[in-house]
Design an enzyme around this catalytic site. Structure first.
Site, PDB file in Angstrom:
ATOM      1  N   ASN A  10     -56.960 -29.369  -6.659  1.00 52.68           N
ATOM      2  CA  ASN A  10     -56.003 -29.166  -7.742  1.00 52.68           C
ATOM      3  C   ASN A  10     -56.297 -30.247  -8.796  1.00 52.68           C
ATOM      4  OD1 ASN A  10     -53.799 -28.778  -9.359  1.00 52.68           O
ATOM      5  ND2 ASN A  10     -52.298 -28.787  -7.685  1.00 52.68           N
ATOM      6  N   ARG A  87     -57.258 -24.533  -7.733  1.00 51.71           N
ATOM      7  CA  ARG A  87     -56.029 -23.972  -8.277  1.00 51.71           C
ATOM      8  C   ARG A  87     -56.236 -23.826  -9.782  1.00 51.71           C
ATOM      9  NH1 ARG A  87     -49.990 -26.557  -7.999  1.00 51.71           N
ATOM     10  NH2 ARG A  87     -48.980 -24.755  -8.939  1.00 51.71           N
ATOM     11  N   HIS A 176     -46.404 -20.306 -10.128  1.00 49.19           N
ATOM     12  CA  HIS A 176     -46.071 -20.588  -8.722  1.00 49.19           C
ATOM     13  C   HIS A 176     -46.343 -19.385  -7.820  1.00 49.19           C
ATOM     14  CE1 HIS A 176     -42.826 -23.691 -10.117  1.00 49.19           C
ATOM     15  NE2 HIS A 176     -43.955 -24.328  -9.815  1.00 49.19           N
ATOM     16  N   ARG A 237     -37.847 -29.816 -17.917  1.00 52.90           N
ATOM     17  CA  ARG A 237     -37.969 -28.627 -18.779  1.00 52.90           C
ATOM     18  C   ARG A 237     -36.629 -27.922 -18.901  1.00 52.90           C
ATOM     19  NH1 ARG A 237     -42.998 -26.113 -15.593  1.00 52.90           N
ATOM     20  NH2 ARG A 237     -43.182 -28.108 -14.560  1.00 52.90           N
ATOM     21  N   GLU A 378     -49.441 -24.388  -0.729  1.00 55.44           N
ATOM     22  CA  GLU A 378     -50.332 -23.715  -1.673  1.00 55.44           C
ATOM     23  C   GLU A 378     -51.805 -23.996  -1.356  1.00 55.44           C
ATOM     24  OE1 GLU A 378     -47.578 -25.498  -4.431  1.00 55.44           O
ATOM     25  OE2 GLU A 378     -47.950 -23.823  -5.790  1.00 55.44           O
TER      26      GLU A 378
END
Ligand code: ADP
Length: 396
Positions: A10, A87, A176, A237, A378
């Site tokens: 990642n 990723r 996601h 956010r 993940e």
């Protein structure tokens, strides 16, 4: 079945997270992170041991990582790493599943940088660096958006002029995806259901947060949109807000586009309201001490999540389960309890003891909808997808 070593990667703008897997068993050999790439005091952590070293760029980071894997005998030679799974944030409408990356695919991932300027260019760079330094390995891209490519047009279109979609591909993509897919598949297994016939509402509640409505094993809708700023209130956010607030800030406060972007992505959410932190634990401690804005921010966070769950519940004929995952979803019994209180109208009942213990199934026997806590993974999905593609290409 052939046994391979697969690296799951990642890459961020100044970091590179890695996990080395033995596949197909899925066992982790080692994991870690290189942080502050570009600094003379970069941090290289491997198996929880950290050292400070100068690392100029991503190329150096990868070299440093491979040297360390050799030195610590996690591999005996470089060609043991047969595949590297990366990723990648945005696959646009082009990539509907994980893909082996050659020149043409890399170009496309770079082009999609228009839609994810903070992520795709660094993801593409990671792929490039590995293909140069480990030329014998196969590069695979695993997209955050791919799982959501089944969302129907009535859910992915915005009520804007249709030409904006046609010309500029402005639509909901969702993110996601790897996590939503992983936890729903895992839940289907736990409940002994056929995934392709199962329906779940998955809540990925971390620093970034999104919800997904899954019908018959496919994403039907999700809360993040054209960008990962949309939907839920998050650490920093704002999530969905009245779009006219943005031109208002520009016109009346004379803020630039960059300044407005910074406000909605970095200064809003839990941090923006509480003024304390983007980290849920800090906000919760401050709320418990009586800070009124921290209390309000948690109420807002919970309310938005329950609103999404209820609206998705109305899209599904049957809900096999509501799943909580990621930092807050996996660990905060308090947040799960507060959310589930708002879901009594659809028959959700929690077992408070199981909830406090973060058990797999936390709903009570008489709950009309099962509620589950499933830790996300993940990297394992990245490693598995990479193995599948690599296995088909390599005959050892
Ligand atoms: P990301 O990967 O999006 O950066 P994570 O999935 O690691 O985020 O989640 C980070 C969030 O999880 C933080 O807000 C953190 O406060 C929260 N978190 C972690 N552990 C707990 C806990 N025990 N109770 C409440 N919140 C927690």
């Amino acid at each position: 079945m052939n046994n391979f070593k697969i690296l799951a990667i990642n890459s961020g703008s100044s970091s590179l997270k890695f996990k080395l897997y033995d596949m197909p068993a899925g066992n982790i050999c080692v994991g870690g992170i290189v942080e502050r790439i570009g600094s003379s005091e970069a941090q290289f952590s491997i198996n929880d041991k950290t050292k400070t070293v100068p690392i100029e760029n991503h190329e150096n980071a990868v070299k440093c990582l491979l040297e360390e894997l050799l030195e610590q005998n996690f591999i005996n030679q470089l060609n043991e790493i047969v595949g590297v799974g990366h990723r990648v944030a945005h696959g646009g409408e082009f990539f509907k599943k994980s893909t082996v990356v050659k020149e043409k695919e890399l170009e496309k991932i770079e082009q999609l940088g228009e839609l994810a300027p903070l992520h795709n260019p660094v993801n593409a760079m990671g792929i490039k660096v590995f293909s140069e330094i480990l030329p014998q390995s196969i590069q695979v891209a695993v997209f955050d958006t791919a799982f959501h490519q089944t969302i129907p047009s009535y859910n992915y279109l915005y009520p804007l002029p249709y030409s904006l979609y046609q010309k500029y591909k402005i639509r909901k993509y969702g993110f996601h995806g790897t996590s939503h897919q992983y936890v729903s598949q895992k839940a289907a297994k736990v409940m002994d259901l056929n995934f392709k016939e199962s329906s779940f509402i998955t809540c990925h509640l971390g620093n970034g947060a999104s919800i997904c409505c899954i019908k018959n094993g496919k994403s039907l809708d999700t809360s993040m949109g054209f960008t990962p700023t949309d939907g839920l209130m998050m650490g920093t956010r704002c999530g969905s807000i009245d779009p006219m607030i943005l031109p208002f800030l520009q016109k009346n406060l004379y803020l630039s586009v960059d300044e407005v972007e910074h406000i909605i992505n970095n200064e809003s959410g839990l941090l923006g309201i509480s003024g304390i932190s983007n980290d849920f634990r800090d906000v919760q401690i401050s709320a418990e001490k009586g800070n009124p804005l921290s209390k309000i921010s948690i109420k807002m966070f919970v309310k938005r999540i329950s609103e999404y769950i209820l609206s998705y519940a109305s899209e599904l004929k049957r809900i096999d389960g509501i799943i909580f995952t990621a930092g807050i979803g996996e660990h905060s019994a308090y947040v799960r309890r507060e959310i589930c209180k708002q879901l009594a109208c659809i028959g959700v009942r929690l077992n408070s003891r199981k909830n406090r213990k973060n058990e797999k199934i936390i709903s009570s026997e008489n709950s009309e909808v099962k509620v589950l806590v499933i830790p996300t993974d993940e990297e394992l999905v990245i490693a598995k997808d990479t193995y599948k593609l690599v296995h088909n290409l390599v005959k050892v």
